[in-house]
Design a protein around this motif. Structure first.
Motif, short mmCIF file in Angstrom:
data_model
loop_
_atom_site.label_atom_id
_atom_site.label_comp_id
_atom_site.label_asym_id
_atom_site.label_seq_id
_atom_site.Cartn_x
_atom_site.Cartn_y
_atom_site.Cartn_z
N UNK A 229 -8.34 12.50 6.63
CA UNK A 229 -7.24 12.24 7.55
C UNK A 229 -6.66 10.84 7.34
N UNK A 230 -7.48 9.94 6.77
CA UNK A 230 -7.03 8.57 6.50
C UNK A 230 -7.35 8.18 5.07
N UNK A 231 -6.56 7.25 4.54
CA UNK A 231 -6.80 6.68 3.21
C UNK A 231 -6.72 5.16 3.34
N UNK A 232 -7.69 4.45 2.81
CA UNK A 232 -7.71 2.99 2.91
C UNK A 232 -6.71 2.38 1.93
N UNK A 233 -5.85 1.48 2.43
CA UNK A 233 -4.84 0.86 1.59
C UNK A 233 -5.44 0.09 0.43
N UNK A 234 -6.60 -0.51 0.66
CA UNK A 234 -7.20 -1.38 -0.35
C UNK A 234 -7.62 -0.62 -1.62
N UNK A 235 -7.98 0.65 -1.48
CA UNK A 235 -8.50 1.42 -2.61
C UNK A 235 -7.68 2.67 -2.92
N UNK A 236 -6.49 2.73 -2.38
CA UNK A 236 -5.70 3.96 -2.49
C UNK A 236 -5.32 4.31 -3.92
N UNK A 237 -5.24 3.29 -4.77
CA UNK A 237 -4.88 3.54 -6.17
C UNK A 237 -6.10 3.77 -7.05
N UNK A 238 -7.28 3.84 -6.45
CA UNK A 238 -8.52 4.02 -7.20
C UNK A 238 -9.22 5.34 -6.89
N UNK A 239 -9.12 5.80 -5.66
CA UNK A 239 -9.82 7.02 -5.25
C UNK A 239 -9.17 8.26 -5.86
N UNK A 240 -10.00 9.14 -6.39
CA UNK A 240 -9.49 10.33 -7.07
C UNK A 240 -8.61 11.19 -6.17
N UNK A 241 -8.94 11.23 -4.88
CA UNK A 241 -8.20 12.09 -3.96
C UNK A 241 -6.80 11.58 -3.66
N UNK A 242 -6.58 10.26 -3.85
CA UNK A 242 -5.34 9.66 -3.40
C UNK A 242 -4.47 9.05 -4.49
#
Length: 225
Positions: free
Chosen positions: A74-87
């Motif tokens: 439901x949430x995605x952290x701004x700090x790692x959004x470009x690293x997590x596979x889901x996001x």
């Protein structure tokens, strides 16, 4: 995190505020207690036009085997959004504005948790920074889902929670929606805490604790924060 919010601004005002159109088949209803897995309204850019569409809250990555993963997204952290596979893929290509006019967090005092509603001081609608995805079920059905991006708290929300949803400045919304923009650093620079000086907060009824409760009484102020 952001786990509950509202949207009861008249549709005509939303269409004007976000320079958007909406499918006339969509039945707009005021929502005073939006919870994960429910349908939310979001603006997406299609062919240079802003379109308001319903999305299910809880992102299901296109590669997921089990749609239940959405309950954890439901949430995605701004700090790692470009690293997590889901996001990281939707971050580059499938960004959206999730429409709202207020959100809830719970302030812990001893063993008690008091619900607090946050809104803009001008009491106008705004947009959370969001991502959307399309997932195809085994039956061939396309399911469109989304997640809300969170960031560090500002001085106001810090009194209640250690995270807050990213509220985009109106001047940044066009850039966020532009799918031709893939500059990671530029996009991440938008994901910052909204100024506390432009927000206010107040205590609301504990009725909001249950998503089964959906009436207007949920947003009635009890005490200012």
């Amino acid at each position: 995190m952001c786990g509950r919010f509202t949207l009861f601004t008249p549709l005509s005002e939303l269409l004007t505020r976000f320079s958007a159109s909406i499918d006339p088949m969509i039945q707009y209803q005021p929502q005073y207690n939006i919870a994960p897995s429910q349908s939310v309204l979001a603006v997406v850019e299609e062919g240079g036009q802003n379109i308001i569409k319903p999305l299910k809250w809880g992102l299901i990555p296109h590669w997921a085997q089990d749609p239940k993963i959405g309950y954890k997204m439901i949430n995605a952290r701004a700090e790692t959004i470009d690293q997590k596979a889901s996001f990281k893929t939707p971050f580059r290509r499938q960004r959206c504005l999730i429409l709202s006019d207020g959100f809830y967090e719970w302030k812990k005092v001893g063993k008690e948790k008091t619900p607090i509603r946050f809104r803009l001081k001008e009491d106008k609608p705004f947009a959370f920074a969001g991502l959307w995805e399309r997932w195809k079920s085994d039956e061939g059905e396309d399911i469109y889902t989304c997640t809300i991006i969170t960031t560090e708290p500002n001085d106001l929300t810090r009194e209640v929670h250690n995270r807050m949803p990213v509220i985009l400045h109106a001047k940044s919304e066009k850039l966020w929606l532009d799918s031709s923009v893939d500059d990671t650093e530029l996009l991440k620079s938008l994901l910052i805490p909204y100024p506390s000086s432009e927000m206010e907060a107040y205590e609301v009824s504990s009725l909001v604790n249950s998503p089964k409760n959906t009436g207007t009484e949920l947003v009635a102020p009890l005490n200012s924060l």
